[in-house]
Scaffold this motif. Structure first.
Motif, mmCIF file in Angstrom:
data_model
loop_
_atom_site.group_PDB
_atom_site.id
_atom_site.type_symbol
_atom_site.label_atom_id
_atom_site.label_comp_id
_atom_site.label_asym_id
_atom_site.label_seq_id
_atom_site.Cartn_x
_atom_site.Cartn_y
_atom_site.Cartn_z
ATOM 1 N N ASP A 31 47.842 36.789 36.953
ATOM 2 C CA ASP A 31 46.984 37.968 37.081
ATOM 3 C C ASP A 31 46.982 38.781 35.795
ATOM 4 O OD1 ASP A 31 46.366 37.369 39.686
ATOM 5 O OD2 ASP A 31 47.989 38.575 40.512
ATOM 6 N N ARG B 69 33.492 34.209 46.046
ATOM 7 C CA ARG B 69 34.112 33.392 44.996
ATOM 8 C C ARG B 69 33.139 32.336 44.458
ATOM 9 N NH1 ARG B 69 39.948 31.635 46.087
ATOM 10 N NH2 ARG B 69 40.471 33.160 44.526
ATOM 11 N N GLN C 47 30.825 33.975 42.034
ATOM 12 C CA GLN C 47 31.548 34.270 40.798
ATOM 13 C C GLN C 47 31.623 33.037 39.917
ATOM 14 O OE1 GLN C 47 35.300 36.372 41.287
ATOM 15 N NE2 GLN C 47 34.564 37.283 43.189
ATOM 16 N N ARG C 48 31.856 31.895 40.511
ATOM 17 C CA ARG C 48 31.923 30.649 39.733
ATOM 18 C C ARG C 48 30.553 30.249 39.201
ATOM 19 N NH1 ARG C 48 36.511 27.414 43.191
ATOM 20 N NH2 ARG C 48 38.187 28.832 42.587
ATOM 21 N N LEU D 199 30.042 32.273 36.122
ATOM 22 C CA LEU D 199 30.779 31.692 35.001
ATOM 23 C C LEU D 199 30.098 30.440 34.474
ATOM 24 C CD1 LEU D 199 34.469 32.174 36.106
ATOM 25 C CD2 LEU D 199 33.375 33.105 34.081
ATOM 26 N N CYS E 294 33.295 40.448 38.774
ATOM 27 C CA CYS E 294 34.149 39.338 39.203
ATOM 28 C C CYS E 294 35.630 39.678 39.068
ATOM 29 C CB CYS E 294 33.849 38.084 38.386
ATOM 30 S SG CYS E 294 32.183 37.461 38.629
ATOM 31 N N ASP E 295 36.447 38.931 39.799
ATOM 32 C CA ASP E 295 37.892 39.110 39.757
ATOM 33 C C ASP E 295 38.473 38.543 38.467
ATOM 34 O OD1 ASP E 295 38.115 40.293 42.295
ATOM 35 O OD2 ASP E 295 38.065 38.321 43.257
ATOM 36 N N ARG F 243 41.207 36.956 38.156
ATOM 37 C CA ARG F 243 41.766 35.632 38.417
ATOM 38 C C ARG F 243 40.707 34.546 38.230
ATOM 39 N NH1 ARG F 243 46.102 34.198 42.947
ATOM 40 N NH2 ARG F 243 47.239 35.625 41.628
ATOM 41 N N GLU F 244 39.459 34.826 38.586
ATOM 42 C CA GLU F 244 38.370 33.867 38.398
ATOM 43 C C GLU F 244 37.985 33.749 36.926
ATOM 44 O OE1 GLU F 244 36.896 31.750 40.547
ATOM 45 O OE2 GLU F 244 38.407 32.440 41.960
ATOM 46 N N LEU F 245 38.086 34.845 36.193
ATOM 47 C CA LEU F 245 37.689 34.840 34.789
ATOM 48 C C LEU F 245 38.735 34.200 33.886
ATOM 49 C CD1 LEU F 245 36.093 38.361 34.497
ATOM 50 C CD2 LEU F 245 34.942 36.180 34.566
#
Length: 110
Positions: free
Chosen positions: A10, A24, A27-28, A31, A71-72, A74-76
């Motif tokens: 994190d 999620r 979010q992907r 990206l 976005c979170d 963690r996803e980035l």
């Protein structure tokens, strides 16, 4: 709540932020669009279309600022460097300047 912080995974700057409301999967997709924009910009640069590459790279950085806000961390992953606000403002500023320069500079071939 610092108890949910996992070192190495994190972003310590975003520990106290609530999770994103964007699913999620979306979010992907955001990206993936960013990666496609970077790859197309690299393709333009390799084929010596510098203005297009610079404009698209600037647009991708502006898009990254939108992604960073929505976005979170963690996803980035590695794209979440500092706090959400700093990252978004920095990429928005740099991307906006790059896009402005790409549009405002006269083409050499005219």
């Amino acid at each position: 709540m610092r108890s949910s912080y996992v070192p190495g995974i994190d972003n310590p700057h975003d520990v106290d932020l609530s999770p994103s409301v964007v699913p999620r999967f979306i979010q992907r997709v955001f990206l993936a669009l960013l990666v496609v924009a970077f790859l197309v910009a690299v393709g333009f640069a390799l084929t010596e279309h510098w203005r297009r590459a610079t404009f698209l790279l600037g647009g991708a950085l502006v898009w990254l600022s939108v992604i960073r806000v929505t976005c979170d961390s963690r996803e980035l992953g590695v794209l979440a460097v500092r706090s959400r606000r700093f990252d978004a403002l920095f990429t928005l500023l740099i991307g906006g300047v790059m896009a402005f320069l790409a549009v405002s500079v006269d083409p050499l071939g005219s």
